[in-house]
Write a protein that holds these residues in place. Structure first.
Motif, mmCIF file in Angstrom:
data_model
loop_
_atom_site.group_PDB
_atom_site.id
_atom_site.type_symbol
_atom_site.label_atom_id
_atom_site.label_comp_id
_atom_site.label_asym_id
_atom_site.label_seq_id
_atom_site.Cartn_x
_atom_site.Cartn_y
_atom_site.Cartn_z
ATOM 1 N N ALA A 50 0.890 -1.266 -0.007
ATOM 2 C CA ALA A 50 -0.040 -0.088 -0.035
ATOM 3 C C ALA A 50 0.770 1.164 -0.116
ATOM 4 O O ALA A 50 1.999 1.087 0.479
ATOM 5 N N SER A 70 1.265 5.049 1.391
ATOM 6 C CA SER A 70 0.872 5.943 2.280
ATOM 7 C C SER A 70 1.226 7.436 2.197
ATOM 8 O O SER A 70 2.509 7.804 2.004
ATOM 9 N N GLY A 92 -0.362 10.589 3.984
ATOM 10 C CA GLY A 92 -0.261 10.920 5.301
ATOM 11 C C GLY A 92 -0.549 9.800 6.220
ATOM 12 O O GLY A 92 -0.235 9.778 7.481
ATOM 13 N N LEU A 137 5.289 7.858 1.107
ATOM 14 C CA LEU A 137 5.560 8.775 0.120
ATOM 15 C C LEU A 137 5.934 10.347 0.725
ATOM 16 O O LEU A 137 6.072 11.062 0.078
ATOM 17 N N LEU A 160 -4.017 18.973 3.211
ATOM 18 C CA LEU A 160 -5.160 19.768 3.211
ATOM 19 C C LEU A 160 -4.984 21.115 3.700
ATOM 20 O O LEU A 160 -5.681 21.845 3.469
ATOM 21 N N VAL A 174 -1.430 16.406 8.195
ATOM 22 C CA VAL A 174 -0.739 15.341 7.462
ATOM 23 C C VAL A 174 -1.376 14.712 6.378
ATOM 24 O O VAL A 174 -0.559 14.221 5.464
ATOM 25 N N ALA A 196 -3.771 13.692 -2.600
ATOM 26 C CA ALA A 196 -3.949 12.328 -3.393
ATOM 27 C C ALA A 196 -4.874 11.345 -2.209
ATOM 28 O O ALA A 196 -5.653 10.549 -2.629
ATOM 29 N N GLY A 197 -4.205 11.057 -1.045
ATOM 30 C CA GLY A 197 -4.902 10.375 0.010
ATOM 31 C C GLY A 197 -6.163 10.701 0.157
ATOM 32 O O GLY A 197 -7.032 9.730 0.295
ATOM 33 N N ARG A 212 -10.197 4.962 1.119
ATOM 34 C CA ARG A 212 -11.436 4.048 0.918
ATOM 35 C C ARG A 212 -12.584 4.175 1.713
ATOM 36 O O ARG A 212 -12.701 4.877 2.652
ATOM 37 N N PRO A 272 -16.090 8.929 0.200
ATOM 38 C CA PRO A 272 -16.011 9.590 1.199
ATOM 39 C C PRO A 272 -15.417 10.864 1.178
ATOM 40 O O PRO A 272 -15.099 11.642 2.140
ATOM 41 N N SER A 273 -14.775 11.310 -0.012
ATOM 42 C CA SER A 273 -13.711 12.471 -0.080
ATOM 43 C C SER A 273 -14.782 13.700 -0.021
ATOM 44 O O SER A 273 -15.611 13.876 -0.754
ATOM 45 N N LEU A 286 -1.591 8.204 -7.715
ATOM 46 C CA LEU A 286 -2.218 9.648 -8.156
ATOM 47 C C LEU A 286 -0.946 10.641 -7.757
ATOM 48 O O LEU A 286 -0.667 10.688 -6.743
ATOM 49 N N HIS A 317 -16.980 12.827 8.040
ATOM 50 C CA HIS A 317 -17.196 13.153 6.875
ATOM 51 C C HIS A 317 -18.564 13.543 6.452
ATOM 52 O O HIS A 317 -19.355 13.789 7.408
#
Ligand SMILES: Cc1cc2nc3c(=O)[nH]c(=O)nc-3n(C[C@H](O)[C@H](O)[C@H](O)COP(=O)(O)OP(=O)(O)OC[C@H]3O[C@@H](n4cnc5c(N)ncnc54)[C@H](O)[C@@H]3O)c2cc1C
Length: 328
Positions: free
Chosen positions: A30, A32, A34, A55, A79, A110, A114-115, A120, A163-164, A213, A240
């Motif tokens: 996977a 990462s 943040g 990353l 963000l 943090v 992209a995250g 998910r 969720p974004s 991304l 969210h």
């Protein structure tokens, strides 16, 4: 406790190659950013990665730049940076507001752009060990179960909501998604980046194995463009969207020339409400027009047994977003 291997990537392409190599050696991998979503998933067992490609050691992807043809936002921009950037705040307010509405200051400090876009789903079945579509199974337990926070648009066979907060604002600005992988770079339109479950119930976007991304490019916006992000939550902060709306309007005085309206929290992808966009074009903004736009926004909704409460939320979120724009 399971052993994890951390690999500090030096660039996006290094990260993609490291991921490919680890997978070829039989590891689950996977990326990462943040880590605010990923590390919880690893603890919960929803992400089975035993190799994490970090990353935070990558130098590129950290800038927000304008070159006249538009604005580029690096995937590793946090963000907080996105919400405070003067360039984003001046021409792309909906993106700044969406980023500023995410979670807590600690998460925003943090968490990366992209995250945020690739996080998910937070469906309670998926996050709690049920063998649902998202976990590789062949059932969505929300259909006959607890579906109060699930999709009212675009659901089936999975009814998760995307969720974004940032993604709907990017879609409303026609962002182009920049992707890198072992086979090189590619660009994907906002329309093609997010995938409905009918296309692939397991994934929410078109990234394939070992792809990342790296950033987004927002085409130049005209001087008469205004935008906003309005978010409704089930508590006052740190969570969210129950329903969110990103609205981008080009206007001539009080008349709408063109509108983009994209919802959060109501569908498995950021959900464009074309009927509202069509209705708004050519209208003089008024309280009555804002109200009617909100009502049109739920015309095609298909609520499940326990989430019809989202309909009036969508109506009022769209109405409020348009009134916010009218008020400047
Ligand atoms: C208490 C709490 C509240 C939250 N509230 C909100 C909210 O209000 N709104 C909201 O939108 N989100 C919310 N989140 C979700 C999320 O943590 C943040 O949105 C954050 O932005 C995710 O970014 P990250 O860089 O930490 O992602 P990470 O945790 O690093 O990654 C998230 C996922 O994306 C993948 N990934 C990361 N970077 C890349 C990349 N460059 N390319 C491809 N895949 C990648 C990871 O493998 C992982 O699957 C919340 C989380 C928590 C814990």
């Amino acid at each position: 406790m399971k052993a994890l291997t951390n690999i500090n990537a030096t660039s996006f392409s290094d990260a993609a190659s490291a991921a490919q190599q680890a997978r070829q050696q039989g590891h689950a991998v996977a990326f990462s950013g943040g880590g605010t979503d990923l590390l919880q998933q690893i603890k919960d067992g929803t992400d089975l990665a035993d190799v994490i490609i970090n990353l935070r050691s990558v130098a590129d992807g950290r800038a927000i730049e304008s070159d006249g043809a538009g604005v580029s936002i690096g995937g590793l921009v946090t963000l907080t940076e996105l919400s405070e950037d003067p360039l984003v705040n001046s021409g792309l307010s909906a993106i700044a507001q969406a980023a500023g509405s995410v979670g807590t200051p600690q998460i925003r400090n943090v968490g990366t752009m992209a995250g945020n876009v690739t996080q998910r789903p937070w469906c309670w079945y998926y996050r709690n060990g049920f063998n649902c579509f998202k976990a590789g199974g062949d059932e969505c337990f929300s259909v006959n179960g607890e579906n109060g926070q699930h999709a009212i648009f675009g659901g089936g066979p999975s009814y998760i909501v995307h969720p974004s907060d940032v993604a709907p604002a990017l879609v409303a600005f026609d962002a182009v998604f920049q992707v890198t992988g072992p086979n090189g770079d590619r660009e994907v339109s906002a329309e093609d980046f997010f995938l409905l479950p009918i296309t692939n119930p397991e994934r929410e976007n078109s990234l394939v194995e070992n792809e990342l991304l790296t950033g987004v490019r927002i085409p130049a916006v005209s001087a008469n463009t205004v935008s906003t992000y309005h978010k409704i939550m089930d508590r006052e902060a740190w969570t969210h969207a129950e329903v969110g709306v990103a609205a981008v309007i080009q206007r001539d005085g009080n008349e709408v020339q063109n509108a983009k309206v994209v919802l959060a929290g109501v569908a498995p992808i950021p959900w464009r409400v074309q009927a509202v966009e069509d209705f708004l074009a050519g209208q003089q903004i008024s309280a009555a027009v804002a109200r009617e736009a909100g009502e049109i926004g739920v015309q095609d909704a298909q609520p499940l047994s326990n989430n019809a409460h989202k309909l009036p939320m969508v109506t009022s979120a769209i109405e409020q977003a348009i009134l916010n724009l009218a008020a400047g």
